[in-house]
Design an enzyme around this catalytic site. Sequence first.
Site, PDB file in Angstrom:
ATOM      1  N   GLU A 126      46.241  42.715  38.735  1.00 43.02           N
ATOM      2  CA  GLU A 126      45.958  41.298  38.506  1.00 43.02           C
ATOM      3  C   GLU A 126      46.637  40.816  37.228  1.00 43.02           C
ATOM      4  O   GLU A 126      47.335  39.808  37.201  1.00 43.02           O
ATOM      5  CB  GLU A 126      44.461  41.080  38.402  1.00 43.02           C
ATOM      6  CG  GLU A 126      44.056  39.706  37.865  1.00 43.02           C
ATOM      7  CD  GLU A 126      42.829  39.775  36.975  1.00 43.02           C
ATOM      8  OE1 GLU A 126      42.986  39.784  35.739  1.00 43.02           O
ATOM      9  OE2 GLU A 126      41.716  39.828  37.521  1.00 43.02           O
ATOM     10  N   ASP A 183      44.247  40.884  45.468  1.00 41.03           N
ATOM     11  CA  ASP A 183      44.648  39.735  44.651  1.00 41.03           C
ATOM     12  C   ASP A 183      45.789  40.098  43.716  1.00 41.03           C
ATOM     13  O   ASP A 183      46.693  39.288  43.479  1.00 41.03           O
ATOM     14  CB  ASP A 183      43.460  39.154  43.892  1.00 41.03           C
ATOM     15  CG  ASP A 183      42.863  40.087  42.857  1.00 41.03           C
ATOM     16  OD1 ASP A 183      42.964  41.319  43.018  1.00 41.03           O
ATOM     17  OD2 ASP A 183      42.266  39.587  41.890  1.00 41.03           O
TER      18      ASP A 183
END
Length: 421
Positions: A126, A183
């Site tokens: 991330e 993500d």
Amino acid sequence: MPTQVRLALACAASLLLTSEPGRAQSPQAVQVPQAPQAVQAPQVVQGPDRAQAQVAQGQEVTPVPPAIAVPSLPQATSPGEAGRAAGLALAGSLGDDAGWRAYRARFVTEKGRIVDTANGFISHSEGQGYGMLLAVAAGDRAAFERIWGWTRANLLVRSDELLAWRWAPDQRPAVADMNNATDGDILVAWALTEAAEAWGEPSYRTAARRIAVEFGRKTILFRAAPGPLLLPAVAGFSARDRADGPLVNLSYWVFPAFQRLSLVAPEYDWASVIRSGIEILRRSRFGPSGLPTEWISAKDESLRPADGFPPLFSYNAIRIPLYLAWAGVGRPEDYAPFRTLWGGIDRERLPIVDTRDGRPVEWLTESGYTALPALVACAQDGTPFPEGLRSVQDGQNYYPMTLHLLALVAARMRYPSCLKS
């Protein structure tokens, strides 16, 4: 459910419940269970023997030249046509901002590792993705190369095209869990797409496509009802892994990324992924606050908070309205629970809420968090950003300072009038 996954989930719940008040614990710290032991041991993909040895010993690997092995690329379109079809370009939106220079000095090491200062100084996919996006937004190709180089060398160590989610400087090996975090994969693929558009580098486009095709194939359930479901990782969240699975996390729907990934992976229906995320949000208004929890069971048509996780609106979920506003999607009622929760844009801290009773259980006190209510107010009714939020305050931890810069990028790309005096 495998014992290893069950233990990891219990550990995650404990971490979230006992986090230090006021401290920004990275969402990645609690989101991904240990991958089953069947996952392959760390392996550097397309790296030299020296890099493989470094990974095996848990050392930080020196970046290697770009990998250029090609899955076949889509047919090229003109820049104007691509931009109209795929949303707004990121490049240059931040400009030569003092906030980026402070961010780079504080969180980006010489080798390109993004350091999460509130979470044991670890790095994660991330953070690397956010750093790469901000570098493109700032037009800082040298920093982008450093960050991407470290990411390739140290996180692209699985047997597929996805990134290991966590790198810990005090562990040997530094990558102890080979699971991905979807993500992080999305953010890195999006950043590479933007870099390819900005600087015309074919290897960026190739790498973006490889990652996007892989997470599309392995983590997006396109045939689910009412639309595509995005699994948070390859392992640990599916119906095979959990009795209440599949699990979803709405903050993993990076809406502005899905508007751009058609540039590198047009075979996927990204618009349907956007629509499903908005639909899930509308069906995830839990408790008196009407807020989504971090982890949601999508096993049945009636969505509910996932088993084994505190039913909180917390560190992950505060990014949902950021991504909605950045992409310019959703109706006013989709933003309403967040606006009600956050009240005026001059709020000095944001609450973490127990959705069972709608009460705050903790407060996020660093100033960068308050850029999120400012962005939502700007997106919904054109409310100008407060003067104090138009520049980034140094001395914060990684997560709030990142969110502040991302909110400024989103405003400059889509709502520039909110930043004018």
